[in-house]
Design a protein around this motif. Structure first.
Motif, PDB file in Angstrom:
ATOM      1  N   LEU A  98       0.824  -1.208   0.000  1.00 50.94           N
ATOM      2  CA  LEU A  98       0.000   0.000   0.000  1.00 50.94           C
ATOM      3  C   LEU A  98       0.857   1.257   0.000  1.00 50.94           C
ATOM      4  O   LEU A  98       0.560   2.223  -0.697  1.00 50.94           O
ATOM      5  CB  LEU A  98      -0.937  -0.004   1.211  1.00 50.94           C
ATOM      6  N   GLN A  99       1.930   1.261   0.789  1.00 51.64           N
ATOM      7  CA  GLN A  99       2.802   2.435   0.852  1.00 51.64           C
ATOM      8  C   GLN A  99       3.546   2.668  -0.453  1.00 51.64           C
ATOM      9  O   GLN A  99       3.753   3.801  -0.854  1.00 51.64           O
ATOM     10  CB  GLN A  99       3.824   2.280   1.976  1.00 51.64           C
ATOM     11  N   ARG A 100       3.963   1.616  -1.104  1.00 45.57           N
ATOM     12  CA  ARG A 100       4.788   1.760  -2.299  1.00 45.57           C
ATOM     13  C   ARG A 100       3.989   1.925  -3.590  1.00 45.57           C
ATOM     14  O   ARG A 100       4.517   2.449  -4.569  1.00 45.57           O
ATOM     15  CB  ARG A 100       5.718   0.567  -2.448  1.00 45.57           C
ATOM     16  N   VAL A 101       2.732   1.480  -3.601  1.00 39.10           N
ATOM     17  CA  VAL A 101       1.968   1.514  -4.850  1.00 39.10           C
ATOM     18  C   VAL A 101       0.793   2.483  -4.762  1.00 39.10           C
ATOM     19  O   VAL A 101       0.730   3.476  -5.482  1.00 39.10           O
ATOM     20  CB  VAL A 101       1.470   0.097  -5.224  1.00 39.10           C
ATOM     21  N   LEU A 102      -0.141   2.208  -3.882  1.00 41.38           N
ATOM     22  CA  LEU A 102      -1.384   2.972  -3.848  1.00 41.38           C
ATOM     23  C   LEU A 102      -1.208   4.364  -3.245  1.00 41.38           C
ATOM     24  O   LEU A 102      -1.754   5.341  -3.760  1.00 41.38           O
ATOM     25  CB  LEU A 102      -2.433   2.178  -3.064  1.00 41.38           C
ATOM     26  N   PHE A 103      -0.432   4.468  -2.175  1.00 38.59           N
ATOM     27  CA  PHE A 103      -0.271   5.754  -1.477  1.00 38.59           C
ATOM     28  C   PHE A 103       1.159   6.265  -1.562  1.00 38.59           C
ATOM     29  O   PHE A 103       1.672   6.866  -0.630  1.00 38.59           O
ATOM     30  CB  PHE A 103      -0.691   5.602  -0.017  1.00 38.59           C
ATOM     31  N   ARG A 104       1.806   6.043  -2.681  1.00 40.42           N
ATOM     32  CA  ARG A 104       3.208   6.416  -2.847  1.00 40.42           C
ATOM     33  C   ARG A 104       3.492   7.900  -2.577  1.00 40.42           C
ATOM     34  O   ARG A 104       4.491   8.223  -1.937  1.00 40.42           O
ATOM     35  CB  ARG A 104       3.677   6.024  -4.244  1.00 40.42           C
ATOM     36  N   PRO A 105       2.674   8.842  -3.028  1.00 42.99           N
ATOM     37  CA  PRO A 105       2.984  10.257  -2.784  1.00 42.99           C
ATOM     38  C   PRO A 105       2.954  10.651  -1.300  1.00 42.99           C
ATOM     39  O   PRO A 105       3.524  11.667  -0.918  1.00 42.99           O
ATOM     40  CB  PRO A 105       1.900  11.016  -3.549  1.00 42.99           C
ATOM     41  N   ASN A 115      10.515  -1.382   3.894  1.00 44.40           N
ATOM     42  CA  ASN A 115      11.129  -2.345   2.975  1.00 44.40           C
ATOM     43  C   ASN A 115      10.368  -3.660   2.999  1.00 44.40           C
ATOM     44  O   ASN A 115       9.811  -4.056   4.022  1.00 44.40           O
ATOM     45  CB  ASN A 115      12.589  -2.604   3.372  1.00 44.40           C
ATOM     46  N   TRP A 116      10.378  -4.340   1.864  1.00 43.50           N
ATOM     47  CA  TRP A 116       9.744  -5.647   1.756  1.00 43.50           C
ATOM     48  C   TRP A 116      10.458  -6.642   2.653  1.00 43.50           C
ATOM     49  O   TRP A 116      11.659  -6.555   2.864  1.00 43.50           O
ATOM     50  CB  TRP A 116       9.827  -6.170   0.325  1.00 43.50           C
ATOM     51  N   LEU A 117       9.732  -7.611   3.143  1.00 43.89           N
ATOM     52  CA  LEU A 117      10.330  -8.723   3.880  1.00 43.89           C
ATOM     53  C   LEU A 117      10.238  -9.964   3.002  1.00 43.89           C
ATOM     54  O   LEU A 117       9.160 -10.335   2.540  1.00 43.89           O
ATOM     55  CB  LEU A 117       9.583  -8.982   5.186  1.00 43.89           C
ATOM     56  N   GLY A 118      11.371 -10.591   2.789  1.00 35.32           N
ATOM     57  CA  GLY A 118      11.411 -11.795   1.968  1.00 35.32           C
ATOM     58  C   GLY A 118      10.934 -13.016   2.740  1.00 35.32           C
ATOM     59  O   GLY A 118      10.768 -12.977   3.964  1.00 35.32           O
ATOM     60  N   PRO A 119      10.727 -14.119   2.047  1.00 39.71           N
ATOM     61  CA  PRO A 119      10.274 -15.341   2.709  1.00 39.71           C
ATOM     62  C   PRO A 119      11.235 -15.844   3.787  1.00 39.71           C
ATOM     63  O   PRO A 119      10.810 -16.454   4.759  1.00 39.71           O
ATOM     64  CB  PRO A 119      10.168 -16.353   1.568  1.00 39.71           C
ATOM     65  N   ARG A 120      12.508 -15.586   3.640  1.00 44.85           N
ATOM     66  CA  ARG A 120      13.477 -16.036   4.651  1.00 44.85           C
ATOM     67  C   ARG A 120      13.338 -15.279   5.963  1.00 44.85           C
ATOM     68  O   ARG A 120      13.786 -15.753   6.996  1.00 44.85           O
ATOM     69  CB  ARG A 120      14.893 -15.891   4.130  1.00 44.85           C
ATOM     70  N   GLU A 121      12.739 -14.111   5.910  1.00 43.88           N
ATOM     71  CA  GLU A 121      12.558 -13.297   7.116  1.00 43.88           C
ATOM     72  C   GLU A 121      11.207 -13.542   7.793  1.00 43.88           C
ATOM     73  O   GLU A 121      10.856 -12.867   8.750  1.00 43.88           O
ATOM     74  CB  GLU A 121      12.684 -11.821   6.753  1.00 43.88           C
TER      75      GLU A 121
END
Length: 91
Positions: free
Chosen positions: A52-59, A66-72
């Protein structure tokens, strides 16, 4: 900011049931060590906020999370609660 919380709450109504089914079907066959459903759903909810922060509400966000990967997945401390689903402020 309240709009992000509202959209996040609405998307959790879809994400939690679908995520639980995915956890039942996919996770046992893809990870060597078992992952609990709370950690998996918390990981999904956290990455939903990042989406949501990076795509829909970017401004609205200068420095989105930061994204969390599957290992995290095991390291995620966030857990989904009733407050997240119903927009109830924590007391």
């Amino acid at each position: 900011m309240i709009l992000v919380v509202l959209v996040h709450s609405l998307t959790l109504w879809v994400l939690v049931p679908v995520g639980f089914v995915v956890w039942l079907v996919v996770v046992p066959f893809t990870f060597r060590r078992p992952i609990r459903p709370g950690a998996f759903l918390g990981w999904l909810a956290f990455n939903n906020v990042v989406l949501l922060q990076r795509v829909l509400f970017r401004p609205l966000f200068r420095l989105p999370l930061n994204w969390l990967g599957p290992r995290e997945m095991r390291d995620v401390k966030h857990r989904i609660s009733v407050h997240d689903l119903f927009l109830i402020p924590p007391f």
